[in-house]
Design a protein around this motif. Sequence first.
Motif, mmCIF file in Angstrom:
data_model
loop_
_atom_site.group_PDB
_atom_site.id
_atom_site.type_symbol
_atom_site.label_atom_id
_atom_site.label_comp_id
_atom_site.label_asym_id
_atom_site.label_seq_id
_atom_site.Cartn_x
_atom_site.Cartn_y
_atom_site.Cartn_z
ATOM 1 N N PRO A 128 -10.301 -69.252 17.941
ATOM 2 C CA PRO A 128 -9.173 -68.811 17.399
ATOM 3 C C PRO A 128 -8.581 -67.375 18.013
ATOM 4 O O PRO A 128 -9.555 -66.538 18.452
ATOM 5 N N PRO A 129 -7.396 -67.328 18.007
ATOM 6 C CA PRO A 129 -6.656 -66.120 18.372
ATOM 7 C C PRO A 129 -6.680 -65.142 17.215
ATOM 8 O O PRO A 129 -6.459 -65.414 16.142
ATOM 9 N N SER A 130 -6.569 -63.881 17.674
ATOM 10 C CA SER A 130 -6.152 -62.967 16.469
ATOM 11 C C SER A 130 -4.706 -62.973 16.285
ATOM 12 O O SER A 130 -3.961 -63.884 16.945
ATOM 13 N N ALA A 131 -4.012 -62.063 15.414
ATOM 14 C CA ALA A 131 -2.808 -61.948 15.097
ATOM 15 C C ALA A 131 -2.313 -60.786 14.391
ATOM 16 O O ALA A 131 -3.344 -59.906 14.006
ATOM 17 N N VAL A 132 -1.082 -60.360 14.574
ATOM 18 C CA VAL A 132 -0.609 -59.130 13.924
ATOM 19 C C VAL A 132 0.635 -59.530 13.077
ATOM 20 O O VAL A 132 1.501 -60.525 13.156
ATOM 21 N N ALA B 48 -2.508 -78.030 17.095
ATOM 22 C CA ALA B 48 -3.785 -78.587 17.932
ATOM 23 C C ALA B 48 -3.126 -79.606 18.646
ATOM 24 O O ALA B 48 -3.671 -79.654 19.929
ATOM 25 N N ALA B 49 -2.110 -80.356 18.464
ATOM 26 C CA ALA B 49 -1.503 -81.421 19.285
ATOM 27 C C ALA B 49 -0.897 -80.868 20.507
ATOM 28 O O ALA B 49 -0.948 -81.152 21.465
ATOM 29 N N GLY C 197 0.489 -61.920 18.721
ATOM 30 C CA GLY C 197 1.735 -62.408 17.953
ATOM 31 C C GLY C 197 1.605 -62.666 16.589
ATOM 32 O O GLY C 197 0.478 -62.468 15.869
ATOM 33 N N PRO C 198 2.561 -63.441 15.812
ATOM 34 C CA PRO C 198 2.183 -63.598 14.469
ATOM 35 C C PRO C 198 1.118 -64.802 14.184
ATOM 36 O O PRO C 198 0.999 -65.463 15.052
ATOM 37 N N PRO C 199 0.549 -64.663 12.866
ATOM 38 C CA PRO C 199 -0.295 -65.922 12.608
ATOM 39 C C PRO C 199 0.520 -66.836 12.735
ATOM 40 O O PRO C 199 1.634 -67.119 12.508
ATOM 41 N N ASP C 200 -0.489 -68.064 12.791
ATOM 42 C CA ASP C 200 0.122 -69.494 12.973
ATOM 43 C C ASP C 200 0.813 -69.614 11.440
ATOM 44 O O ASP C 200 0.208 -69.496 10.593
ATOM 45 N N SER C 201 1.868 -70.075 11.258
ATOM 46 C CA SER C 201 2.807 -70.314 10.189
ATOM 47 C C SER C 201 2.451 -71.853 9.556
ATOM 48 O O SER C 201 2.962 -72.154 8.700
ATOM 49 N N GLN C 202 1.742 -72.661 10.230
ATOM 50 C CA GLN C 202 1.258 -73.994 9.710
ATOM 51 C C GLN C 202 0.357 -74.034 8.820
ATOM 52 O O GLN C 202 -0.447 -72.853 8.533
ATOM 53 N N VAL D 206 -3.887 -59.010 11.464
ATOM 54 C CA VAL D 206 -4.101 -59.718 10.234
ATOM 55 C C VAL D 206 -5.066 -60.826 10.546
ATOM 56 O O VAL D 206 -5.349 -61.633 9.428
ATOM 57 N N ALA D 207 -5.503 -61.160 11.528
ATOM 58 C CA ALA D 207 -6.409 -62.102 11.836
ATOM 59 C C ALA D 207 -7.504 -61.799 12.779
ATOM 60 O O ALA D 207 -7.364 -61.277 13.639
ATOM 61 N N THR D 208 -8.604 -62.444 12.733
ATOM 62 C CA THR D 208 -9.712 -62.173 13.664
ATOM 63 C C THR D 208 -9.871 -63.223 14.867
ATOM 64 O O THR D 208 -9.705 -64.219 14.384
ATOM 65 N N GLY D 209 -10.140 -62.681 16.050
ATOM 66 C CA GLY D 209 -9.958 -63.746 17.093
ATOM 67 C C GLY D 209 -9.666 -62.851 18.444
ATOM 68 O O GLY D 209 -10.005 -61.828 18.547
ATOM 69 N N TYR D 210 -9.522 -63.718 19.486
ATOM 70 C CA TYR D 210 -9.424 -63.282 20.750
ATOM 71 C C TYR D 210 -8.120 -62.743 20.827
ATOM 72 O O TYR D 210 -7.061 -62.895 20.373
#
Length: 167
Positions: free
Chosen positions: A89-93, A46-47, A33-38, A100-104
């Motif tokens: 951390p999750p990866s993202a596209v 996290a909550a 999915g997309p990167p976390d936008s927060q 665009v992000a390194t992770g699972y």
Amino acid sequence: MGDGVGEGPGDRAKHTAGDGGAGGVFDVATGDGPPDSQPAGADDRAAQVRTAFDGLSQIRRLTGTAPATWERLRPVRAVALALEAGGVPPSAVDAEGGRVATGYRVRGADRAGVVWVEWLGPAGSGAAREEEVRLRECVTVLAAAGWEALLYRGPRRRRFLEVEPGA
């Protein structure tokens, strides 16, 4: 490939989790999915993850099963939630599908009830060099959540986990 309930690669799995925040829907981060936008340091995500995983833990306590039936029917979602709740951390596209992000990354496998976990990142990120260590961390997190994960080496010598409910 999905987990048999309408999710496939590229989908961002959704389920209702408690209040789920303002929209009532919590998006499980599968890594596609997309990167976390927060903004960095925001505690909302996290909550939400804690609330969703705590709810799942209560279901497990009430039913006496781990993983619970909900998890067994939606293993991509359940494994992704366990990993994120465990601090991985999750990866993202991006919108074009570029990493665009390194992770699972969690996706359905070739057998029902089984998922694959990969460690992916953008080109040049070093994800391939760190995948064995990071996937072993995933094994520890998943084992604590009642999943059995085995490390394999696949095409182009890239490692991945095959994950299924524990005995």
